[in-house]
Design a protein around this motif. Sequence first.
Motif, PDB file in Angstrom:
ATOM      1  N   UNK A   5       0.806  -1.241   0.147  1.00 51.67           N
ATOM      2  CA  UNK A   5      -0.028   0.151  -0.001  1.00 51.67           C
ATOM      3  C   UNK A   5       0.870   1.076  -0.050  1.00 51.67           C
ATOM      4  N   UNK A   6       0.425   2.295  -0.802  1.00 53.62           N
ATOM      5  CA  UNK A   6       1.079   3.789  -0.706  1.00 53.62           C
ATOM      6  C   UNK A   6       0.054   4.406  -0.024  1.00 53.62           C
ATOM      7  N   UNK A   7       0.382   5.180   1.066  1.00 54.04           N
ATOM      8  CA  UNK A   7      -0.323   6.035   1.955  1.00 54.04           C
ATOM      9  C   UNK A   7       0.225   7.365   2.340  1.00 54.04           C
ATOM     10  N   UNK A   8      -0.356   8.286   1.702  1.00 49.91           N
ATOM     11  CA  UNK A   8      -0.145   9.868   1.996  1.00 49.91           C
ATOM     12  C   UNK A   8      -0.419  10.262   3.446  1.00 49.91           C
ATOM     13  N   UNK A   9       0.235  10.873   4.013  1.00 53.85           N
ATOM     14  CA  UNK A   9      -0.062  11.344   5.381  1.00 53.85           C
ATOM     15  C   UNK A   9      -0.197  12.889   5.619  1.00 53.85           C
ATOM     16  N   UNK A  10      -1.412  13.163   6.089  1.00 50.78           N
ATOM     17  CA  UNK A  10      -1.674  14.477   6.463  1.00 50.78           C
ATOM     18  C   UNK A  10      -1.275  14.943   7.873  1.00 50.78           C
ATOM     19  N   UNK A  16      -4.497  23.073   9.085  1.00 50.21           N
ATOM     20  CA  UNK A  16      -3.454  22.981   7.662  1.00 50.21           C
ATOM     21  C   UNK A  16      -2.558  21.874   7.807  1.00 50.21           C
ATOM     22  N   UNK A  17      -2.396  21.491   6.811  1.00 47.82           N
ATOM     23  CA  UNK A  17      -1.331  20.321   6.531  1.00 47.82           C
ATOM     24  C   UNK A  17      -0.105  20.901   6.572  1.00 47.82           C
ATOM     25  N   UNK A  18       0.779  20.354   7.439  1.00 48.61           N
ATOM     26  CA  UNK A  18       2.324  20.797   7.552  1.00 48.61           C
ATOM     27  C   UNK A  18       3.148  19.829   7.628  1.00 48.61           C
ATOM     28  N   UNK A 197      11.386  13.400   7.236  1.00 50.30           N
ATOM     29  CA  UNK A 197      11.501  14.544   6.514  1.00 50.30           C
ATOM     30  C   UNK A 197      12.962  14.795   5.900  1.00 50.30           C
ATOM     31  N   UNK A 198      13.885  13.756   5.995  1.00 56.21           N
ATOM     32  CA  UNK A 198      15.273  14.103   5.498  1.00 56.21           C
ATOM     33  C   UNK A 198      15.085  13.634   4.070  1.00 56.21           C
ATOM     34  N   UNK A 199      14.320  12.835   3.581  1.00 54.28           N
ATOM     35  CA  UNK A 199      14.333  12.037   2.083  1.00 54.28           C
ATOM     36  C   UNK A 199      15.577  11.527   1.884  1.00 54.28           C
ATOM     37  N   UNK A 200      16.114  10.850   2.888  1.00 56.12           N
ATOM     38  CA  UNK A 200      17.580  10.023   2.490  1.00 56.12           C
ATOM     39  C   UNK A 200      17.056   8.519   2.566  1.00 56.12           C
ATOM     40  N   UNK A 201      16.065   8.273   2.666  1.00 58.77           N
ATOM     41  CA  UNK A 201      15.301   6.701   2.629  1.00 58.77           C
ATOM     42  C   UNK A 201      14.661   6.222   4.106  1.00 58.77           C
ATOM     43  N   UNK A 202      13.904   5.183   3.892  1.00 60.18           N
ATOM     44  CA  UNK A 202      13.244   4.832   5.130  1.00 60.18           C
ATOM     45  C   UNK A 202      14.372   4.007   5.775  1.00 60.18           C
ATOM     46  N   UNK A 203      14.239   3.943   7.261  1.00 64.19           N
ATOM     47  CA  UNK A 203      15.038   3.245   8.014  1.00 64.19           C
ATOM     48  C   UNK A 203      14.868   1.738   7.852  1.00 64.19           C
ATOM     49  N   UNK A 241       2.922  -1.501   3.943  1.00 63.19           N
ATOM     50  CA  UNK A 241       2.740  -0.319   3.237  1.00 63.19           C
ATOM     51  C   UNK A 241       3.973   0.807   3.444  1.00 63.19           C
ATOM     52  N   UNK A 242       3.749   1.959   2.649  1.00 66.00           N
ATOM     53  CA  UNK A 242       5.202   2.786   2.867  1.00 66.00           C
ATOM     54  C   UNK A 242       4.224   4.149   2.776  1.00 66.00           C
ATOM     55  N   UNK A 243       4.344   4.919   3.918  1.00 64.60           N
ATOM     56  CA  UNK A 243       3.794   6.221   4.078  1.00 64.60           C
ATOM     57  C   UNK A 243       4.468   7.526   3.888  1.00 64.60           C
ATOM     58  N   UNK A 244       4.253   8.393   3.107  1.00 65.44           N
ATOM     59  CA  UNK A 244       5.100   9.568   3.102  1.00 65.44           C
ATOM     60  C   UNK A 244       4.036  10.772   3.118  1.00 65.44           C
ATOM     61  N   UNK A 245       4.843  11.842   3.271  1.00 65.96           N
ATOM     62  CA  UNK A 245       4.048  13.209   3.222  1.00 65.96           C
ATOM     63  C   UNK A 245       4.593  14.427   2.257  1.00 65.96           C
ATOM     64  N   UNK A 246       5.700  14.863   2.647  1.00 63.98           N
ATOM     65  CA  UNK A 246       6.003  16.091   1.772  1.00 63.98           C
ATOM     66  C   UNK A 246       6.172  15.946   0.288  1.00 63.98           C
ATOM     67  N   UNK A 247       6.798  14.531  -0.225  1.00 60.01           N
ATOM     68  CA  UNK A 247       7.193  14.358  -1.473  1.00 60.01           C
ATOM     69  C   UNK A 247       5.952  14.116  -2.234  1.00 60.01           C
ATOM     70  N   UNK A 248       4.722  13.888  -1.575  1.00 59.57           N
ATOM     71  CA  UNK A 248       3.534  13.748  -2.034  1.00 59.57           C
ATOM     72  C   UNK A 248       2.806  15.033  -2.342  1.00 59.57           C
ATOM     73  N   UNK A 249       2.983  15.915  -0.996  1.00 59.81           N
ATOM     74  CA  UNK A 249       2.365  17.207  -1.105  1.00 59.81           C
ATOM     75  C   UNK A 249       2.874  18.314  -2.112  1.00 59.81           C
ATOM     76  N   UNK A 250       4.328  18.146  -2.151  1.00 60.84           N
ATOM     77  CA  UNK A 250       4.970  19.179  -2.966  1.00 60.84           C
ATOM     78  C   UNK A 250       5.340  18.682  -4.343  1.00 60.84           C
ATOM     79  N   UNK A 251       4.375  17.498  -4.666  1.00 63.57           N
ATOM     80  CA  UNK A 251       4.488  16.882  -6.182  1.00 63.57           C
ATOM     81  C   UNK A 251       5.865  16.459  -6.644  1.00 63.57           C
TER      82      UNK A 251
END
Length: 273
Positions: A5-10, A16-18, A197-203, A241-251
């Motif tokens: 599963x691909x899951x965006x996180x708000x 507001x989404x931050x 938030x680092x965008x260096x990959x999941x642990x 499942x993999x969850x992410x936020x900023x990479x989806x929010x900022x396209x």
Amino acid sequence: MLTKRIIPCLDVKDGRTVKGVNFINLRDAGDAVELAAVYAEQGADELVFLDITATVEGRGTLLELVRRVAHTINIPFTVGGGISSKADVSALLNAGADKVSINSSAVRNPDLINELALEFGSQCIVVAIDTRNPSLNPSPVGRDSASPSLRGEGLGVGLVHTHGGRKPTELHTLDWAKEVEERGAGEILLTSMDADGTKNGFSLELTAAISKNANIPVIASGGAGSMVHFYDVFTEGYADAGLAASIFHFKEIEIPALKQYLHERGVPMRMSR
């Protein structure tokens, strides 16, 4: 084989989404309802909504915002933040949530997991685990609290944190993950605070350590920055499942393209028609 599963996180603050880095330095990422609608349209498998300051501010989740999001989307919707009772869960499910995520309240009162699973069913109960590796971020709290067999030296499995990552506990992540499963949690939402938030990959070692010891789904969160990071967390981290936020929010990554990338590499995905 079950699809991944691909899951965006708000992450929501003041409606507001931050998004921040390592749980701090938050910046605005848009309207939560509008983003939710976009993700549902793009083929996201689920959505997670976290009211990130509800526990710190000592209040409940923003129910009206939950209602608006639920009315807008047609995919499973998990809500977390400030949940500490059966009444809270009932209100959120009635507002349109499919599942709830608990963290600080579960650590404070582990019996709450049992109570909620019995009342609403394990399929509704997600336990979020925010963890930080003390070897990367030294802390005097609970450094040696885990049993040697579960300490996971070198794995970066770390210590559980509560209150939006603000408070370290003496709970070792592997121990706590096993306990929440035994108490009736239906899923674990595992966030690496070090990677967040680092965008260096999941642990990957952290995720694999938890996933291999769990008999319930594990959602990996923290660190996604590229499509290959999702491939890695599914194949090396054994996440469900993999969850992410900023990479989806900022396209930076579009969900349809991500799913196609993973599908072409043999990762089972639910593809849009």
